[in-house]
Scaffold this motif. Structure first.
Motif, PDB file in Angstrom:
ATOM      1  N   HIS A  51       3.783   2.094  -6.814  1.00 11.40           N
ATOM      2  CA  HIS A  51       2.765   2.062  -5.736  1.00 11.40           C
ATOM      3  C   HIS A  51       1.787   3.214  -5.928  1.00 11.40           C
ATOM      4  O   HIS A  51       2.115   4.357  -5.613  1.00 11.40           O
ATOM      5  CB  HIS A  51       3.464   2.173  -4.369  1.00 11.40           C
ATOM      6  CG  HIS A  51       2.552   2.110  -3.190  1.00 11.40           C
ATOM      7  ND1 HIS A  51       2.838   1.372  -2.055  1.00 11.40           N
ATOM      8  CD2 HIS A  51       1.333   2.688  -2.924  1.00 11.40           C
ATOM      9  CE1 HIS A  51       1.866   1.504  -1.170  1.00 11.40           C
ATOM     10  NE2 HIS A  51       0.935   2.314  -1.679  1.00 11.40           N
ATOM     11  N   HIS A  58      -2.730   4.262  -5.985  1.00 12.46           N
ATOM     12  CA  HIS A  58      -4.148   3.907  -5.829  1.00 12.46           C
ATOM     13  C   HIS A  58      -4.895   4.788  -6.855  1.00 12.46           C
ATOM     14  O   HIS A  58      -5.748   5.589  -6.495  1.00 12.46           O
ATOM     15  CB  HIS A  58      -4.630   4.235  -4.420  1.00 12.46           C
ATOM     16  CG  HIS A  58      -3.824   3.623  -3.308  1.00 12.46           C
ATOM     17  ND1 HIS A  58      -4.311   2.637  -2.493  1.00 12.46           N
ATOM     18  CD2 HIS A  58      -2.543   3.869  -2.867  1.00 12.46           C
ATOM     19  CE1 HIS A  58      -3.394   2.299  -1.583  1.00 12.46           C
ATOM     20  NE2 HIS A  58      -2.313   3.032  -1.793  1.00 12.46           N
ATOM     21  N   LYS A 105      -3.507  -0.156  -7.443  1.00 13.41           N
ATOM     22  CA  LYS A 105      -4.133  -1.040  -6.453  1.00 13.41           C
ATOM     23  C   LYS A 105      -5.637  -0.866  -6.441  1.00 13.41           C
ATOM     24  O   LYS A 105      -6.133   0.233  -6.691  1.00 13.41           O
ATOM     25  CB  LYS A 105      -3.644  -0.676  -5.050  1.00 13.41           C
ATOM     26  CG  LYS A 105      -2.164  -0.845  -4.884  1.00 13.41           C
ATOM     27  CD  LYS A 105      -1.716  -0.318  -3.537  1.00 13.41           C
ATOM     28  CE  LYS A 105      -0.205  -0.207  -3.493  1.00 13.41           C
ATOM     29  NZ  LYS A 105       0.495  -1.450  -3.774  1.00 13.41           N
ATOM     30  N   HIS A 165       1.514  -3.012   2.449  1.00  6.66           N
ATOM     31  CA  HIS A 165       1.572  -1.742   3.171  1.00  6.66           C
ATOM     32  C   HIS A 165       1.969  -2.060   4.617  1.00  6.66           C
ATOM     33  O   HIS A 165       1.155  -2.623   5.363  1.00  6.66           O
ATOM     34  CB  HIS A 165       0.198  -1.085   3.208  1.00  6.66           C
ATOM     35  CG  HIS A 165      -0.236  -0.419   1.947  1.00  6.66           C
ATOM     36  ND1 HIS A 165      -0.544  -1.102   0.802  1.00  6.66           N
ATOM     37  CD2 HIS A 165      -0.415   0.907   1.667  1.00  6.66           C
ATOM     38  CE1 HIS A 165      -0.917  -0.237  -0.130  1.00  6.66           C
ATOM     39  NE2 HIS A 165      -0.842   0.990   0.363  1.00  6.66           N
ATOM     40  N   HIS A 194       5.913   1.847   2.360  1.00  9.40           N
ATOM     41  CA  HIS A 194       5.716   2.862   3.420  1.00  9.40           C
ATOM     42  C   HIS A 194       6.980   2.928   4.273  1.00  9.40           C
ATOM     43  O   HIS A 194       7.811   3.770   4.064  1.00  9.40           O
ATOM     44  CB  HIS A 194       4.483   2.605   4.297  1.00  9.40           C
ATOM     45  CG  HIS A 194       3.245   3.227   3.735  1.00  9.40           C
ATOM     46  ND1 HIS A 194       3.032   4.573   3.708  1.00  9.40           N
ATOM     47  CD2 HIS A 194       2.165   2.661   3.149  1.00  9.40           C
ATOM     48  CE1 HIS A 194       1.869   4.826   3.134  1.00  9.40           C
ATOM     49  NE2 HIS A 194       1.324   3.669   2.776  1.00  9.40           N
ATOM     50  N   ASP A 209       2.603   6.654  -4.135  1.00  8.63           N
ATOM     51  CA  ASP A 209       1.433   6.323  -3.293  1.00  8.63           C
ATOM     52  C   ASP A 209       0.221   7.175  -3.697  1.00  8.63           C
ATOM     53  O   ASP A 209      -0.654   7.442  -2.871  1.00  8.63           O
ATOM     54  CB  ASP A 209       1.756   6.534  -1.801  1.00  8.63           C
ATOM     55  CG  ASP A 209       0.720   5.902  -0.881  1.00  8.63           C
ATOM     56  OD1 ASP A 209      -0.038   5.043  -1.339  1.00  8.63           O
ATOM     57  OD2 ASP A 209       0.675   6.296   0.313  1.00  8.63           O
TER      58      ASP A 209
HETATM   59 ZN   LIG Z   1      -0.671   2.939  -0.609  1.00 11.21          ZN
END
Ligand SMILES: [Zn+2]
Ligand SMILES: N=CN[C@@H](CCC(=O)O)C(=O)O
Length: 410
Positions: A76, A78, A145, A246, A269, A320
């Motif tokens: 996960h 970004h 992502k 998410h 999450h 994340d």
């Molecule tokens: Zn995220």
């Protein structure tokens, strides 16, 4: 081409039974081989054994008494973003909340403004620099992502950058389309219009260009409702994309039940969970991915790892990595935080960051454990007294070498 790693104090296999993931208490199963060697052939794990039975090889790597474990799988991130948000970090230090910052146009919309004016080349250069650093920190497969574009053009731009990273870097990279990350300014009073654009314009375009492996939605108060999430999951599925979502970052809205109903690969999450959420997830095959870096940075609750494991859920750990809520992509730190803050044992945390992370991007057939036939993406540590020393001595660099496809990554 055969390469032998010799003089290994301990191999942390994570699994030796070709399991796709480890569920509940299985997460603590921790098979090891002491005083070992490992043979790699053509980038894969060919064999392993104990000192004294080393086979012939074309090349040798001396582990010098270090341990051997699979590389981390960060399921996960970004990773493709423009600019940074330390100005918002400073505001939070002065008392503003993440929500207040978002309400005044900061947060995801701040990143979206920065990204829209960045070229594909600029985004690529920045993301490639980050990825190179992460591999040196032991990450041997990653998910990336979109979600900072929020227009068809910019979402496509992010995913093209992610696909280009996959072409140019030696590690597996999976991508998720997160057009439903926030409502852009233009659609602030027309949520249905933006969901329509996601479903009717973005998803078909992304599918046509084969830019995404999964569809993602940020289901949260002030972002996407459970109904909107369900519509986007269904549209994603119709375009051949499974979901990774998410959910439950700030509120429990019933998103877990819907995600499980649609066979989501993972729900991520999970900082705010009701007993019912835990029970539903624990009975399902959907992976619960916990993101302790986000809890640390935003000072929000940590996901209920202990409860999820004890109730038999499949738990993974990821960073994340993003500029707003978790500006670190260091999986070593995530493993430490999982033990300090989430009551996971070192064995569970290491397993959740390797095999179960691989399962959360459907790569556990080839990664996440030291078993014959798997890809030789491996970490050789400095000499350490035990596996627990890894999370315990947090913030230090325990990695001597990272091997990707059997070669030392430099
Ligand atoms: Zn995220
Ligand atoms: N929660 C939603 N999205 C990101 C953070 C986005 C941001 O603040 O830029 C996350 O996973 O934490």
């Amino acid at each position: 081409m055969k390469t032998l790693i010799h003089n290994i104090s301990l191999i942390l296999h994570i699994d030796q039974n070709k399991r796709k993931h480890k569920r509940g208490k299985e997460l603590g199963d921790f098979p090891t081989t002491e005083n070992a060697w490992l043979l790699m052939e053509d980038g894969k794990i060919a064999d392993y054994g104990t000192k004294g039975s080393e086979p012939a090889a074309d090349e040798k790597i001396d582990a010098k008494g270090g341990m051997l474990l699979p590389t981390w799988v960060d399921s996960h991130t970004h990773l493709v973003y423009a600019g940074t948000r330390e100005d918002e970090f400073a505001k939070r230090l002065h008392g503003m909340t993440y929500e207040q910052i978002a309400n005044e146009g900061g947060g995801i919309l701040n990143s979206a403004r920065k990204l829209r004016s960045a070229s594909e080349e600029e985004l690529y250069e920045a993301a490639a620099g980050r990825l190179d650093e992460l591999i040196k920190l032991g990450t041997g497969a990653i998910e990336i992502k979109s979600g900072y574009g929020l227009t068809t053009e910019s979402e496509v731009k992010i995913l093209r950058v992610a696909r280009k990273l996959a072409e140019n870097f030696p590690i597996p990279i999976k991508t998720s389309f997160l057009g439903a990350h926030a409502f852009p300014e233009e659609f602030k009073d027309d949520h249905a219009g933006y969901v329509k654009q996601i479903v009717e314009e973005m998803l078909p375009k992304i599918t046509e260009e084969k830019l995404a492996d999964y569809v993602d939605v940020f289901c949260e108060k002030g972002y996407f409702s459970t109904e909107e999430m369900e519509d986007i999951i269904v549209a994603g599925n119709e375009n051949g994309l499974k979901s990774k979502l998410h959910v439950n970052q700030f509120n429990s809205l019933g998103a877990i039940e819907i995600s499980v109903k649609h066979d989501a690969v993972s729900v991520d999450h999970l900082e705010v969970m009701t007993d019912e959420d835990v029970a539903i997830l624990a009975k399902s095959d959907t992976i619960g991915t916990l993101l302790p870096g986000c809890s640390l940075f935003l000072e929000i609750p940590y996901g209920p790892a202990r409860e999820l494991i004890d109730k038999n859920a499949i738990v993974a750990l990821a960073t994340d990595y993003n500029p707003g809520s978790s500006p670190s992509g260091n999986m070593n730190l995530v493993v430490s935080l999982a033990t300090f803050k989430m009551k996971m044992t070192p064995e569970e945390a290491i397993s959740a960051a390797t095999l179960n992370g691989a399962a959360a991007i459907e790569l556990s057939d080839e990664l996440g454990s030291i078993e014959k036939g798997k890809r030789a993406n491996l970490i050789i540590t400095k000499p350490l007294s035990s596996p627990s020393f890894l999370p315990y001595n947090f913030g230090h660099n325990h990695i001597e070498h990272v091997l990707i496809n059997g070669k030392i990554y430099e």
